[in-house]
Design a protein around this motif. Structure first.
Motif, short mmCIF file in Angstrom:
data_model
loop_
_atom_site.label_atom_id
_atom_site.label_comp_id
_atom_site.label_asym_id
_atom_site.label_seq_id
_atom_site.Cartn_x
_atom_site.Cartn_y
_atom_site.Cartn_z
N TYR A 13 0.78 -1.35 0.06
CA TYR A 13 -0.33 -0.14 -0.02
C TYR A 13 0.77 1.38 -0.19
O TYR A 13 1.49 1.24 0.85
CB TYR A 13 -0.89 -0.08 1.30
CG TYR A 13 -2.21 -0.68 1.15
CD1 TYR A 13 -3.08 -0.36 0.08
CD2 TYR A 13 -2.00 -2.38 1.04
CE1 TYR A 13 -4.68 -1.17 0.08
CE2 TYR A 13 -3.32 -2.92 1.30
CZ TYR A 13 -4.17 -2.17 0.85
OH TYR A 13 -5.26 -3.40 0.50
N LEU A 14 0.50 2.79 -1.36
CA LEU A 14 1.55 3.42 -1.03
C LEU A 14 0.67 4.53 -0.40
O LEU A 14 1.13 5.44 0.45
CB LEU A 14 1.13 4.03 -2.21
CG LEU A 14 2.29 3.27 -3.03
CD1 LEU A 14 2.18 3.84 -4.74
CD2 LEU A 14 3.83 2.98 -2.92
N THR A 15 -0.95 4.05 -0.18
CA THR A 15 -1.65 5.22 0.75
C THR A 15 -2.89 4.11 1.66
O THR A 15 -2.92 2.86 0.69
CB THR A 15 -2.26 5.96 -0.38
OG1 THR A 15 -3.82 5.78 -1.02
CG2 THR A 15 -1.82 6.48 -1.00
N GLY A 113 -6.35 11.82 -8.93
CA GLY A 113 -6.68 10.16 -8.74
C GLY A 113 -4.98 9.29 -9.05
O GLY A 113 -4.24 9.60 -9.23
N ILE A 114 -5.13 7.94 -9.52
CA ILE A 114 -4.74 7.34 -9.50
C ILE A 114 -4.11 7.46 -11.17
O ILE A 114 -3.23 6.48 -11.21
CB ILE A 114 -5.88 5.75 -9.74
CG1 ILE A 114 -4.40 4.43 -9.71
CG2 ILE A 114 -6.69 5.43 -10.94
CD1 ILE A 114 -4.01 4.15 -8.07
N ARG A 139 -9.71 13.39 -3.98
CA ARG A 139 -11.23 13.42 -3.55
C ARG A 139 -11.55 13.84 -2.28
O ARG A 139 -10.56 14.88 -1.33
CB ARG A 139 -11.70 12.73 -3.31
CG ARG A 139 -12.79 12.80 -5.00
CD ARG A 139 -13.72 11.77 -4.70
NE ARG A 139 -13.14 9.98 -4.60
CZ ARG A 139 -13.08 9.21 -5.06
NH1 ARG A 139 -13.38 9.61 -6.61
NH2 ARG A 139 -12.82 8.10 -4.27
N HIS A 140 -9.71 13.26 -1.47
CA HIS A 140 -8.85 13.26 -0.76
C HIS A 140 -7.84 13.00 -0.98
O HIS A 140 -7.17 12.22 -1.52
CB HIS A 140 -9.76 12.41 0.30
CG HIS A 140 -10.28 11.38 0.37
ND1 HIS A 140 -9.20 10.27 0.14
CD2 HIS A 140 -11.57 10.65 -0.43
CE1 HIS A 140 -10.05 9.16 -0.38
NE2 HIS A 140 -11.16 9.35 -1.11
N LYS A 141 -6.96 12.74 0.56
CA LYS A 141 -4.89 12.86 0.60
C LYS A 141 -4.59 10.71 0.43
O LYS A 141 -4.14 10.61 0.16
CB LYS A 141 -5.20 13.24 1.55
CG LYS A 141 -5.15 12.43 3.26
CD LYS A 141 -4.41 12.56 4.37
CE LYS A 141 -4.19 12.18 5.98
NZ LYS A 141 -3.88 12.91 6.62
N LYS A 142 -6.53 9.93 0.43
CA LYS A 142 -5.81 8.69 0.46
C LYS A 142 -5.31 8.42 -0.84
O LYS A 142 -4.97 7.36 -1.38
CB LYS A 142 -6.96 7.77 0.85
CG LYS A 142 -6.78 7.44 2.47
CD LYS A 142 -7.98 6.98 2.79
CE LYS A 142 -8.52 7.39 4.83
NZ LYS A 142 -9.38 7.26 5.37
N LEU A 143 -6.13 9.17 -1.68
CA LEU A 143 -5.47 9.20 -3.22
C LEU A 143 -4.93 9.64 -3.61
O LEU A 143 -4.27 9.99 -4.96
CB LEU A 143 -7.11 9.75 -4.25
CG LEU A 143 -8.17 8.57 -3.73
CD1 LEU A 143 -10.14 9.40 -4.26
CD2 LEU A 143 -7.84 7.72 -3.98
N ASP A 157 -10.11 17.79 -2.76
CA ASP A 157 -11.62 18.18 -3.01
C ASP A 157 -12.04 19.06 -1.72
O ASP A 157 -12.56 19.85 -1.44
CB ASP A 157 -12.46 17.22 -2.83
CG ASP A 157 -12.30 17.08 -4.96
OD1 ASP A 157 -11.50 17.66 -5.20
OD2 ASP A 157 -13.18 16.54 -5.05
N ASP A 158 -11.34 18.02 -0.19
CA ASP A 158 -11.79 17.78 1.26
C ASP A 158 -11.24 18.71 1.79
O ASP A 158 -11.06 19.16 3.20
CB ASP A 158 -12.48 16.92 1.62
CG ASP A 158 -11.01 15.55 1.81
OD1 ASP A 158 -9.81 15.85 1.19
OD2 ASP A 158 -11.15 14.92 2.31
N GLY A 159 -9.38 19.11 0.97
CA GLY A 159 -8.97 19.97 1.68
C GLY A 159 -7.81 19.47 2.62
O GLY A 159 -7.43 19.80 3.11
N SER A 160 -7.92 17.88 2.34
CA SER A 160 -7.41 16.89 3.26
C SER A 160 -6.58 16.58 3.20
O SER A 160 -4.99 16.22 4.21
CB SER A 160 -7.74 15.71 3.90
OG SER A 160 -7.98 15.09 2.44
N ASP A 161 -5.75 17.12 2.36
CA ASP A 161 -4.31 17.34 1.91
C ASP A 161 -3.80 18.49 0.85
O ASP A 161 -4.48 18.95 -0.03
CB ASP A 161 -3.32 16.25 1.22
CG ASP A 161 -1.76 16.19 1.80
OD1 ASP A 161 -1.26 17.05 1.73
OD2 ASP A 161 -0.98 15.24 0.71
#
Lengths: 254, 313
Positions: A13-15, A113-114, A139-143, A157-161
């Motif tokens: 997993y990278l994220t 994203g990917i 969309r979020h930092k996991k991507l 999109d959500d400002g998480s990163d």
């Protein structure tokens, strides 16, 4: 191009959501070029068709791809383990290297994203005298995958990163604040994002090259399934797998 | 072990061909497949003028199969003759030109252009095309039209003439009989089965034309039943097509009566499938003491004691 059975070296997993799968292939690692893809038979009988994956990186005799689990193909792939074998066909498609010349100073890599997938390998092979700025949107930092990239600017999109908003808003802001000389875009991601970025590139008079995604059966031009409509020109359609996947955005209907 | 097959004085090295539309014009896979080892290559459908084909998306995967609506995209017969045929001629393969057309006249004109070409060994006629004059209904579902096409084309060629039949009819054997009566040398059974698939999130069809042609392992039992029906109705050879991905599949078609088989969708997954089927069929025959593939053709055992198949478990 060859079809071969390769052994999986690692799957990590990278994220939280994105996996990197590395396999060993002397052949592919020696001939593959940035932007090309590999068509992978992820299961023996299911799913039926191969699935195309951009080459994420090449190191020594190891090649890697990245994916998130979004459908039948990636679900099967995520269950693979080190030592398992894969039937791979490649390298397929054209390379970003065909579109590098002296007419620009700075490359804007844009990965949605990917869609980040082809850029680490391209970063490695990019002429060192040119500046690279890498814009990543998700969309979020996991991507957001940053591995192997240079000069990274992030939007979510959500400002998480990083910057909160679309990757295009981030690019616009950055372009206004800095002088990058003559720019060329190299982009990959969801169609909506690519369309928006390609339009913007047009307005600032920059060339834009996009790696397109399409459902494919064969990946080598046999089935004629992955057509993209061409703007102007003698033929109405081109094949994404064989004549792309990279096209100048001005020449195709995204 | 005799693997070859003769159809109207054309010698096929073996009985395994690659199906139209699944192998391009034979020139796209030189790195991956030694095409000279195949029994023959059926070209992509050729029409008089180049055809762009249908809009995107053209394909989607379904359970054990795929749906396509390529729309007969092709370079046109003139470009085929000038640009593809010279290379094909050198390949030492048997080339069957597949023809698609929107009128009986177009079928005839395309065939006439190809008939004089040395590198074209025979013809397969795709009758599953929309008939422009009859409001776009497929020629292949009208037995009178299939008769007429066969009759007109027979007058124009002494090379093998094969009619490729659609399974989307009530009795495929009626169509096969019509072809036999009008002088066809063989029939190919089956073309794709009409199918559909829907994206439940967008509630849109998954391919642009709403319905398309289903192919792949999903249709193999249908194809076998149609081949069986056809073989019991006519005396001319039947070429079995539909979901063959392995030599075992090919042997099944031979047993029910197919004289040759074509590999289609499997080429998309493994372009060398045909070569492995050729090898596998040969080994099966040798292992079972057959010295000619002919000996297994139409060898279906019909005694009613069905034995339980171990491999099912």
């Amino acid at each position: 191009m060859k079809q071969e059975i390769v052994q999986i070296h690692s799957l990590e997993y990278l994220t939280n959501e994105i996996l990197e799968l590395t396999f060993i292939s002397d052949y592919l690692s020696s001939v593959a070029k940035p932007g090309q893809f590999i068509n992978i038979r992820v299961g023996d009988n299911f799913p039926l068709l191969r699935r195309p994956f951009s080459i994420f990186n090449v190191e020594g005799n190891k090649i890697s791809i990245v994916f998130n689990v979004i459908g039948t193909g990636t679900k099967v792939l995520a269950r693979k383990r080190k030592g398992d074998t894969l039937d791979v066909l490649g390298p397929c498609g054209n390379s970003f290297l065909l579109f590098i010349d002296d007419s620009f100073d700075t490359a804007f890599f844009v990965g949605g994203g990917i869609g980040v997938a082809p850029f680490p390998f391209l970063t490695k092979h990019f002429p060192s005298h040119k500046k690279i700025v890498t814009y990543l949107g998700g969309r979020h930092k996991k991507l957001i995958v940053t591995k192997g990239l240079k000069n990274i600017k992030i939007s979510t999109d959500d400002g998480s990163d990083g910057f909160q908003g679309t990757v295009l808003d981030l690019i616009k802001k950055d372009f206004q604040e800095n002088d990058y000389g003559k720019i060329r875009f190299f982009i990959c991601g969801p169609t909506r994002m690519m369309k928006a970025v390609a339009n913007y590139a047009n307005t600032i008079n920059a060339d834009c090259y996009a790696s397109l995604e399409c459902d494919m059966a064969c990946g080598i031009g046999l089935c004629q399934g992955c057509n993209i409509e061409v703007i102007g020109g003698e033929r109405k359609y081109k094949l994404v797998c064989k004549e792309g996947t990279i096209f100048e955005t001005k020449t195709v209907w995204l | 072990m005799k693997e070859s097959f003769n159809l109207r004085n054309v010698e096929f090295k073996n009985r395994i061909l690659v199906a139209s539309g699944t192998f391009g014009y034979g020139d796209e896979v030189p790195d991956l497949v030694d095409i000279a080892k195949l029994g023959g290559i059926v070209t992509k459908s050729l029409s008089m003028k180049p055809r762009d084909g249908n809009p995107s998306p053209r394909i989607t995967e379904t359970s054990s199969g795929m749906l396509n609506s390529i729309g007969l995209a092709n370079i046109g017969v003139h470009k085929f003759i000038n640009e593809k045929l010279p290379t094909l001629k050198k390949s030492n393969s048997t080339i069957i030109a597949n023809i698609a057309a929107s009128s009986v006249e177009e079928y005839c004109s395309v065939l006439e252009l190809l008939d004089g070409q040395e590198g074209v060994h025979g013809f397969e006629i795709n009758v599953s095309c929309p008939n422009v004059k009859e409001g776009g209904l497929s020629f292949g579902t009208d037995v009178k039209l299939v008769s007429l096409i066969t009759k007109e084309l027979r007058k124009r060629t002494q090379k093998p003439l094969i009619i490729k039949l659609t399974p989307n009819v009530t009795h495929i054997s009626d169509f096969a009989r019509a072809c036999e009566t009008e002088g066809a040398d063989a029939v190919s059974v089956i073309n794709t089965v009409i199918g559909m698939s829907v994206n439940i999130n967008t509630r849109k069809p998954k391919i642009a034309t709403t319905t398309g042609g289903l192919s792949g392992p999903a249709i193999k039992p249908i194809a076998l039943a149609k081949v069986y029906e056809t073989c019991n109705a006519i005396k001319i050879p039947v070429i079995g097509i539909g979901g063959i991905t392995s030599w075992e599949d090919a042997v099944e078609f031979f047993i029910v009566g197919a004289s040759m088989v074509q590999i289609g969708t499997a080429n998309f997954i493994n372009p060398a499938t045909g070569i492995s089927v050729v090898e596998g069929v040969k080994q099966y025959c040798e292992k079972n003491g057959f010295d000619d593939v002919e000996q297994i053709i139409k060898s279906l055992q019909t005694d009613k004691t069905i034995s339980i198949v171990d491999s099912w478990l």
